[in-house]
Design a protein around this motif. Structure first.
Motif, PDB file in Angstrom:
ATOM      1  N   LYS A 348       0.816  -1.208   0.000  1.00 26.32           N
ATOM      2  CA  LYS A 348       0.000   0.000   0.000  1.00 26.32           C
ATOM      3  C   LYS A 348       0.856   1.267   0.000  1.00 26.32           C
ATOM      4  O   LYS A 348       0.376   2.332  -0.382  1.00 26.32           O
ATOM      5  N   SER A 349       2.112   1.136   0.404  1.00 22.96           N
ATOM      6  CA  SER A 349       2.979   2.312   0.424  1.00 22.96           C
ATOM      7  C   SER A 349       3.281   2.820  -0.986  1.00 22.96           C
ATOM      8  O   SER A 349       3.773   3.944  -1.148  1.00 22.96           O
ATOM      9  N   PHE A 350       2.998   2.000  -2.013  1.00 18.78           N
ATOM     10  CA  PHE A 350       3.249   2.410  -3.384  1.00 18.78           C
ATOM     11  C   PHE A 350       2.031   3.069  -4.037  1.00 18.78           C
ATOM     12  O   PHE A 350       2.114   3.550  -5.156  1.00 18.78           O
ATOM     13  N   PHE A 351       0.883   3.050  -3.347  1.00 19.78           N
ATOM     14  CA  PHE A 351      -0.323   3.635  -3.921  1.00 19.78           C
ATOM     15  C   PHE A 351      -0.288   5.153  -3.747  1.00 19.78           C
ATOM     16  O   PHE A 351       0.001   5.646  -2.659  1.00 19.78           O
ATOM     17  N   ASN A 352      -0.606   5.892  -4.788  1.00 18.38           N
ATOM     18  CA  ASN A 352      -0.640   7.357  -4.672  1.00 18.38           C
ATOM     19  C   ASN A 352      -1.743   7.967  -5.520  1.00 18.38           C
ATOM     20  O   ASN A 352      -1.605   9.068  -6.052  1.00 18.38           O
ATOM     21  N   GLY A 353      -2.846   7.248  -5.647  1.00 15.50           N
ATOM     22  CA  GLY A 353      -3.988   7.805  -6.357  1.00 15.50           C
ATOM     23  C   GLY A 353      -3.988   7.556  -7.848  1.00 15.50           C
ATOM     24  O   GLY A 353      -4.873   8.042  -8.561  1.00 15.50           O
ATOM     25  N   LYS A 354      -3.025   6.791  -8.331  1.00 14.17           N
ATOM     26  CA  LYS A 354      -2.985   6.432  -9.748  1.00 14.17           C
ATOM     27  C   LYS A 354      -3.114   4.916  -9.885  1.00 14.17           C
ATOM     28  O   LYS A 354      -2.767   4.184  -8.953  1.00 14.17           O
ATOM     29  N   ASN A 387       1.441   4.074 -12.285  1.00 19.08           N
ATOM     30  CA  ASN A 387       2.589   3.608 -11.515  1.00 19.08           C
ATOM     31  C   ASN A 387       2.987   2.212 -11.993  1.00 19.08           C
ATOM     32  O   ASN A 387       2.146   1.446 -12.456  1.00 19.08           O
ATOM     33  N   VAL A 388       4.261   1.892 -11.852  1.00 18.27           N
ATOM     34  CA  VAL A 388       4.749   0.562 -12.184  1.00 18.27           C
ATOM     35  C   VAL A 388       5.531   0.023 -10.993  1.00 18.27           C
ATOM     36  O   VAL A 388       6.316   0.752 -10.375  1.00 18.27           O
ATOM     37  N   LEU A 389       5.307  -1.234 -10.667  1.00 15.58           N
ATOM     38  CA  LEU A 389       6.046  -1.900  -9.592  1.00 15.58           C
ATOM     39  C   LEU A 389       6.426  -3.293 -10.072  1.00 15.58           C
ATOM     40  O   LEU A 389       5.585  -4.035 -10.578  1.00 15.58           O
ATOM     41  N   THR A 390       7.700  -3.629  -9.931  1.00 16.34           N
ATOM     42  CA  THR A 390       8.150  -4.977 -10.278  1.00 16.34           C
ATOM     43  C   THR A 390       8.392  -5.770  -9.002  1.00 16.34           C
ATOM     44  O   THR A 390       9.110  -5.308  -8.105  1.00 16.34           O
ATOM     45  N   ILE A 391       7.784  -6.947  -8.906  1.00 15.59           N
ATOM     46  CA  ILE A 391       8.001  -7.852  -7.769  1.00 15.59           C
ATOM     47  C   ILE A 391       8.789  -9.047  -8.286  1.00 15.59           C
ATOM     48  O   ILE A 391       8.333  -9.763  -9.185  1.00 15.59           O
ATOM     49  N   CYS A 392       9.968  -9.243  -7.746  1.00 12.46           N
ATOM     50  CA  CYS A 392      10.873 -10.298  -8.205  1.00 12.46           C
ATOM     51  C   CYS A 392      10.618 -11.587  -7.441  1.00 12.46           C
ATOM     52  O   CYS A 392      10.585 -11.592  -6.202  1.00 12.46           O
ATOM     53  N   LEU A 393      10.472 -12.679  -8.175  1.00 12.55           N
ATOM     54  CA  LEU A 393      10.154 -13.976  -7.591  1.00 12.55           C
ATOM     55  C   LEU A 393      11.339 -14.933  -7.626  1.00 12.55           C
ATOM     56  O   LEU A 393      11.156 -16.149  -7.634  1.00 12.55           O
ATOM     57  N   ASP A 394      12.540 -14.383  -7.638  1.00 10.32           N
ATOM     58  CA  ASP A 394      13.731 -15.227  -7.681  1.00 10.32           C
ATOM     59  C   ASP A 394      13.961 -15.907  -6.333  1.00 10.32           C
ATOM     60  O   ASP A 394      13.371 -15.550  -5.309  1.00 10.32           O
ATOM     61  N   ASN A 395      14.860 -16.887  -6.345  1.00  9.06           N
ATOM     62  CA  ASN A 395      15.125 -17.650  -5.128  1.00  9.06           C
ATOM     63  C   ASN A 395      15.923 -16.881  -4.086  1.00  9.06           C
ATOM     64  O   ASN A 395      16.058 -17.330  -2.960  1.00  9.06           O
ATOM     65  N   PRO A 416      10.194   1.265  -9.114  1.00  8.35           N
ATOM     66  CA  PRO A 416      10.599   0.417  -7.979  1.00  8.35           C
ATOM     67  C   PRO A 416      10.648  -1.074  -8.311  1.00  8.35           C
ATOM     68  O   PRO A 416       9.776  -1.597  -9.003  1.00  8.35           O
ATOM     69  N   PHE A 417      11.664  -1.744  -7.786  1.00  8.42           N
ATOM     70  CA  PHE A 417      11.781  -3.194  -7.783  1.00  8.42           C
ATOM     71  C   PHE A 417      11.779  -3.649  -6.322  1.00  8.42           C
ATOM     72  O   PHE A 417      12.476  -3.062  -5.482  1.00  8.42           O
ATOM     73  N   VAL A 418      11.007  -4.685  -6.025  1.00  4.24           N
ATOM     74  CA  VAL A 418      10.980  -5.237  -4.674  1.00  4.24           C
ATOM     75  C   VAL A 418      11.064  -6.756  -4.758  1.00  4.24           C
ATOM     76  O   VAL A 418      10.794  -7.350  -5.808  1.00  4.24           O
ATOM     77  N   TYR A 419      11.419  -7.376  -3.642  1.00  4.32           N
ATOM     78  CA  TYR A 419      11.543  -8.836  -3.563  1.00  4.32           C
ATOM     79  C   TYR A 419      10.323  -9.396  -2.853  1.00  4.32           C
ATOM     80  O   TYR A 419       9.864  -8.840  -1.841  1.00  4.32           O
TER      81      TYR A 419
END
Length: 468
Positions: A348-354, A387-395, A416-419
């Motif tokens: 939710k910290s990535f939400f900003n009304g878009k 907005n774009v957010l990438t969630i990485c599913l690597d090991n 942003p990229f997050v794990y």
């Protein structure tokens, strides 16, 4: 309200009387420190799975023991990370699971992410009247025969058909007295006969379903049922038009549904007719042609008006299952991920009304890298509207960190990229089946579309800033 209370009390009391514990123990040296989840497939029609037991092992623990109540023979799923082992469990029976040696930290190219690889395990010392060992035997012999004779079966070769029937009869003799397995054999073989047109399809419907008891908990029966009756009327058929379905859904008129289905001689039996209705509502929902809220509404009405307790339970399970895949009812904000500083943060910290595009990727996969490049190509023109957010599913977290901080390709990406932080519940909630996968969230952080077409198809062009 009185009817609802009566049904609820009846359900609770009957469950208390008939429910017994299923006991599952297991061991394996590679499960130390892992979370073990046990799910129960509540019924095969809805497909709704309920988490029944869970434990997290200590750093050096290699054994687990769990139990839960069930009121019938059910398919059970034991899950470690995303790796699963399923079997059929009877109430009151103890099962011991031996998990073979393997490494959870295997190479990414062979990892289980999103593919549901089978947990390398086996049941040890199943009882003489067990189900799983015979089912495996039946599946292997039936599968081998169909594979080796598929062309001749397709051509309806008489000798091949005789051999097929002979195999069925020999298996029935071998497992005579094991009622569950006998029924499983009959319905699995009937599914093949139906698929290859080895007998009249009408005869199969009438002999195996129209006048036979409903075997709700037999996976062979339910598999055969779905082979024949999946999408049986959900798009309209001889007795019901699509316009009829729309009208009855809008008015919530289940009685009209029931009467129309009753004109089908295969569905004369009221109990079986309701089962076909429930399958049809599931199909109609998943096909996406009709108003999904109206389908949920008629199921809610059905579950408190049906005379058959089992169907009330299935309808309730179906509502719960469909609600989990209804984009309008799924929020994502509370799931936690790790940023590049290894801080746990909520989505939710990535939400900003878009609106926001969430890309689920693995960084060693060519298709994922191609789609990331497609986002990069148009990012400057869409960032004001999406907005774009990438969630990485690597090991490992390190793979993402090195890609963004130490790789000239990843270093140029400005979103942003997050794990995913080994959050398997999140991947299950979003129904991820492959990578890359893309999900569109609305301004409130609710899922608007799942999945979204790949960026490389031009999906993001509608978010371009058109101001000069």
């Amino acid at each position: 309200m009185k009817r609802i209370v009566q049904l609820y009390l009846l359900f609770v009391l009957s469950s208390i009387v008939s429910a017994q514990n299923v006991f599952i123990s297991g061991n394996g040296k590679d499960i130390a420190g892992k979370k073990i989840d046990v799910y129960c497939v509540e019924d095969r029609l809805s497909g709704y799975t309920d988490l029944r037991a869970t434990t997290t092992l200590g750093e050096y623990d290699t054994n687990f023991s769990l139990s839960f109540l069930t009121d019938g023979t059910k398919e059970i799923i034991v899950q470690v990370d995303l790796m699963k082992y399923s079997f059929v469990a009877k109430p009151g029976v103890k099962y011991n699971l031996k998990i073979s040696d393997f490494s959870f930290s295997q190479e990414d190219s062979n990892a289980a992410f999103l593919y549901g690889l089978r947990l390398p395990a086996r049941l040890e010392m199943e009882r003489y009247d067990g189900i799983n060992t015979p089912i495996n035997d039946v599946d292997n012999l039936l599968g081998e025969y169909v594979y080796e004779n598929r062309r001749l079966l397709f051509l309806k070769d008489s000798l091949t058909k005789v051999g097929f029937i002979s195999l069925r009869d020999s298996l029935l003799l071998k497992y005579k007295g094991n009622e569950y397995v006998e029924n499983y054999i009959n319905y699995e073989f009937e599914s093949v006969m139906y698929s290859f047109y080895l007998k009249s399809r009408l005869a199969t419907k009438e002999e195996m379903f129209a006048s036979s008891p409903i075997l709700y908990d037999n996976i062979g029966y339910m598999d055969c049922f779905q082979t024949i009756f999946e999408r049986y009327f959900s798009l309209g058929y001889k007795y019901i038009s699509r316009k009829d379905i729309e009208s009855w859904l809008l008015s919530g008129n289940y009685s009209a549904f029931n009467d129309a289905l009753g004109r089908d001689k295969v569905l004369v039996n009221e109990v079986f007719r309701e089962l076909v209705f429930l399958q049809g509502m599931k199909d109609a929902y998943l096909d996406g042609i009709f108003d999904k809220n109206l389908i949920i509404s008629i199921l809610e009405k059905f579950k408190v008006t049906t005379k058959f307790e089992k169907h009330s339970i299935i309808a309730n399970n179906l509502v719960k299952y469909l609600s989990t895949i209804n984009a309008e009812n799924i929020g994502v904000g509370d799931y936690k991920v790790k940023n590049l500083d290894q801080e746990e943060i909520e989505l939710k910290s990535f939400f900003n009304g878009k609106p926001m595009l969430v890309a689920f990727v693995r960084l060693d996969d060519v298709a994922c890298l191609k789609e990331l490049e497609s986002i990069h190509f148009c990012y400057d023109s869409i960032k004001d509207n999406l907005n774009v957010l990438t969630i990485c599913l690597d090991n490992s977290f390190e793979k993402m960190y090195n890609f963004i901080r130490n790789n000239k390709v990843g270093n140029k990406y400005r979103w942003p990229f997050v794990y995913f932080n080994n959050n398997y519940d999140m991947t299950k909630a979003f129904h991820l089946r492959m990578f890359p996968s893309f999900i569109l969230l609305n301004e409130k952080g609710e899922i608007k579309e799942n999945p979204v077409d790949f960026p490389s198809t031009g999906e993001l062009m509608k978010y371009r800033n058109t101001e000069k």
